[in-house]
Write a protein that holds these residues in place. Structure first.
Motif, PDB file in Angstrom:
ATOM      1  N   UNK A 198      17.757   7.091   6.653  1.00  0.00           N
ATOM      2  CA  UNK A 198      17.803   7.086   5.195  1.00  0.00           C
ATOM      3  C   UNK A 198      16.372   7.110   4.664  1.00  0.00           C
ATOM      4  N   UNK A 199      16.052   8.129   3.892  1.00  0.00           N
ATOM      5  CA  UNK A 199      14.699   8.320   3.373  1.00  0.00           C
ATOM      6  C   UNK A 199      14.744   8.208   1.848  1.00  0.00           C
ATOM      7  N   UNK A 200      14.020   7.210   1.340  1.00  0.00           N
ATOM      8  CA  UNK A 200      13.974   6.936  -0.097  1.00  0.00           C
ATOM      9  C   UNK A 200      12.602   7.350  -0.626  1.00  0.00           C
ATOM     10  N   UNK A 201      12.591   8.209  -1.641  1.00  0.00           N
ATOM     11  CA  UNK A 201      11.357   8.658  -2.282  1.00  0.00           C
ATOM     12  C   UNK A 201      11.159   7.847  -3.561  1.00  0.00           C
ATOM     13  N   UNK A 202       9.968   7.259  -3.734  1.00  0.00           N
ATOM     14  CA  UNK A 202       9.779   6.345  -4.866  1.00  0.00           C
ATOM     15  C   UNK A 202       8.351   6.384  -5.400  1.00  0.00           C
ATOM     16  N   UNK A 203       8.245   6.143  -6.708  1.00  0.00           N
ATOM     17  CA  UNK A 203       6.967   5.899  -7.361  1.00  0.00           C
ATOM     18  C   UNK A 203       6.842   4.398  -7.595  1.00  0.00           C
ATOM     19  N   UNK A 204       5.640   3.878  -7.511  1.00  0.00           N
ATOM     20  CA  UNK A 204       5.425   2.477  -7.851  1.00  0.00           C
ATOM     21  C   UNK A 204       5.846   2.255  -9.307  1.00  0.00           C
ATOM     22  N   UNK A 205       6.649   1.237  -9.583  1.00  0.00           N
ATOM     23  CA  UNK A 205       7.137   1.014 -10.953  1.00  0.00           C
ATOM     24  C   UNK A 205       6.083   0.342 -11.834  1.00  0.00           C
ATOM     25  N   UNK A 206       5.028   1.080 -12.117  1.00  0.00           N
ATOM     26  CA  UNK A 206       3.920   0.579 -12.920  1.00  0.00           C
ATOM     27  C   UNK A 206       4.039   1.088 -14.353  1.00  0.00           C
ATOM     28  N   UNK A 207       3.636   0.270 -15.294  1.00  0.00           N
ATOM     29  CA  UNK A 207       3.680   0.653 -16.695  1.00  0.00           C
ATOM     30  C   UNK A 207       2.882   1.917 -16.967  1.00  0.00           C
ATOM     31  N   UNK A 208       3.494   2.871 -17.658  1.00  0.00           N
ATOM     32  CA  UNK A 208       2.836   4.123 -17.967  1.00  0.00           C
ATOM     33  C   UNK A 208       2.797   5.102 -16.818  1.00  0.00           C
TER      34      UNK A 208
ATOM     35  N   UNK B  81      10.901   4.076   3.264  1.00  0.00           N
ATOM     36  CA  UNK B  81      10.499   4.158   1.873  1.00  0.00           C
ATOM     37  C   UNK B  81       9.197   4.942   1.803  1.00  0.00           C
ATOM     38  N   UNK B  82       9.254   6.113   1.175  1.00  0.00           N
ATOM     39  CA  UNK B  82       8.090   6.996   1.058  1.00  0.00           C
ATOM     40  C   UNK B  82       7.573   6.912  -0.374  1.00  0.00           C
ATOM     41  N   UNK B  83       6.318   6.493  -0.542  1.00  0.00           N
ATOM     42  CA  UNK B  83       5.856   6.066  -1.851  1.00  0.00           C
ATOM     43  C   UNK B  83       4.608   6.812  -2.325  1.00  0.00           C
ATOM     44  N   UNK B  84       4.473   6.808  -3.647  1.00  0.00           N
ATOM     45  CA  UNK B  84       3.218   7.112  -4.341  1.00  0.00           C
ATOM     46  C   UNK B  84       3.001   5.979  -5.348  1.00  0.00           C
ATOM     47  N   UNK B  85       1.756   5.536  -5.579  1.00  0.00           N
ATOM     48  CA  UNK B  85       0.582   5.876  -4.777  1.00  0.00           C
ATOM     49  C   UNK B  85       0.738   5.449  -3.317  1.00  0.00           C
ATOM     50  N   UNK B  86      -0.322   5.693  -2.560  1.00  0.00           N
ATOM     51  CA  UNK B  86      -0.356   5.377  -1.136  1.00  0.00           C
ATOM     52  C   UNK B  86      -0.018   3.906  -0.879  1.00  0.00           C
ATOM     53  N   UNK B  87       0.542   3.580   0.305  1.00  0.00           N
ATOM     54  CA  UNK B  87       0.864   2.182   0.626  1.00  0.00           C
ATOM     55  C   UNK B  87      -0.304   1.218   0.528  1.00  0.00           C
ATOM     56  N   UNK B  88      -1.542   1.714   0.490  1.00  0.00           N
ATOM     57  CA  UNK B  88      -2.688   0.821   0.348  1.00  0.00           C
ATOM     58  C   UNK B  88      -2.846   0.310  -1.083  1.00  0.00           C
ATOM     59  N   UNK B  89      -2.109   0.886  -2.047  1.00  0.00           N
ATOM     60  CA  UNK B  89      -2.190   0.440  -3.432  1.00  0.00           C
ATOM     61  C   UNK B  89      -1.743  -1.019  -3.549  1.00  0.00           C
ATOM     62  N   UNK B  90      -2.343  -1.745  -4.480  1.00  0.00           N
ATOM     63  CA  UNK B  90      -2.066  -3.176  -4.626  1.00  0.00           C
ATOM     64  C   UNK B  90      -0.581  -3.472  -4.821  1.00  0.00           C
ATOM     65  N   UNK B  91       0.127  -2.604  -5.564  1.00  0.00           N
ATOM     66  CA  UNK B  91       1.543  -2.877  -5.782  1.00  0.00           C
ATOM     67  C   UNK B  91       2.297  -2.924  -4.459  1.00  0.00           C
ATOM     68  N   UNK B  92       2.047  -1.957  -3.613  1.00  0.00           N
ATOM     69  CA  UNK B  92       2.789  -1.895  -2.356  1.00  0.00           C
ATOM     70  C   UNK B  92       2.321  -2.963  -1.372  1.00  0.00           C
ATOM     71  N   UNK B  93       1.065  -3.360  -1.440  1.00  0.00           N
ATOM     72  CA  UNK B  93       0.597  -4.427  -0.552  1.00  0.00           C
ATOM     73  C   UNK B  93       1.336  -5.728  -0.838  1.00  0.00           C
TER      74      UNK B  93
ATOM     75  N   UNK C 294      15.220   6.858  -6.438  1.00  0.00           N
ATOM     76  CA  UNK C 294      15.561   5.518  -6.924  1.00  0.00           C
ATOM     77  C   UNK C 294      16.022   5.573  -8.380  1.00  0.00           C
ATOM     78  N   UNK C 295      16.601   6.703  -8.779  1.00  0.00           N
ATOM     79  CA  UNK C 295      16.964   6.904 -10.183  1.00  0.00           C
ATOM     80  C   UNK C 295      18.423   6.596 -10.495  1.00  0.00           C
TER      81      UNK C 295
END
Length: 213
Positions: A11-21, A61-73, A114-115
């Motif tokens: 199961x492959x989930x494509x997602x954006x970090x849920x950040x404001x704006x 879970x395949x994400x943007x920004x990169x997993x090194x972003x603070x949200x994903x950490x 994730x919509x």
């Protein structure tokens, strides 16, 4: 419980970090920047919980920004869910890249975003069962895209020459499947939550929490 063998699917989930704006920006006129981001986060958690609960195979879970972003950490990743960065390129190229593990291991694949709050563990089981008798399954979305695409085998052509983020994505994908000689079982049409008008399709408890009348 599905009769699909454990680990025959990925199961492959494509997602954006849920950040404001950044996430769900088209909902900002209805919910505000913080409200749109909060709903995006709830949708993300809901989708991952459904995938884990379905217990059909490994979840990525395949994400943007990169997993090194603070949200994903700081993100509370459910046990057993792998975190990956998305590749560069259009959505088709990113989907092809995200399917790499399934292709390498000869596994079937459920691709989803994730919509869609209607993508429950039960509907994931229905998709998995559909793959036992078809080469592909699809939950079309009311906006002309798809909420989920399930594949027994991934071919690059399936993601090529698609007008992504338009009302013809599902039909063009069905055309690609036909070109590849793959039979697709179309499942029920679901609603992605992208525009203010889609908010009426949220579950009632969700509508109350995001103050949607």
């Amino acid at each position: 419980m599905s009769s699909v063998a454990r680990h025959t699917l990925r199961l492959v989930v494509m997602a954006k970090a849920p950040l404001g704006g950044y996430a769900k920006t088209r909902l900002i006129p209805a919910l505000g920047e913080r409200g749109a981001a909060a709903l995006a986060e709830r949708l993300l958690h809901h989708t991952l919980e459904a995938c884990v609960r379905a217990d059909l195979g490994p979840v990525e879970l395949h994400v943007v920004p990169d997993p090194s972003h603070a949200y994903w950490r700081d993100f509370p990743l459910p046990p057993g869910v792998g975190l990956y960065g998305q590749s560069q390129g259009d959505l088709g190229q990113r989907l092809w890249h995200a399917s790499g593990n399934a292709r390498a291991l000869g596994q079937g694949l459920l691709l989803l975003g994730t919509d869609c709050p209607a993508l429950t563990a039960q509907r994931l089981h229905i998709a998995a069962e559909g793959l036992q008798g078809s080469d592909a399954v699809m939950y079309p979305a009311k906006d002309g895209g798809y909420a989920l695409l399930g594949l027994k085998e991934v071919q690059a052509r399936l993601f090529e020459d698609i007008l992504w983020s338009t009302a013809v994505v599902a039909q063009q994908t069905l055309d690609r499947l036909w070109e590849c000689g793959m039979h697709c079982q179309r499942l029920e049409t679901l609603t992605d939550i992208d525009e203010p008008g889609d908010l009426s399709s949220l579950p009632q408890a969700w509508r109350e929490s995001v103050d949607v009348g």
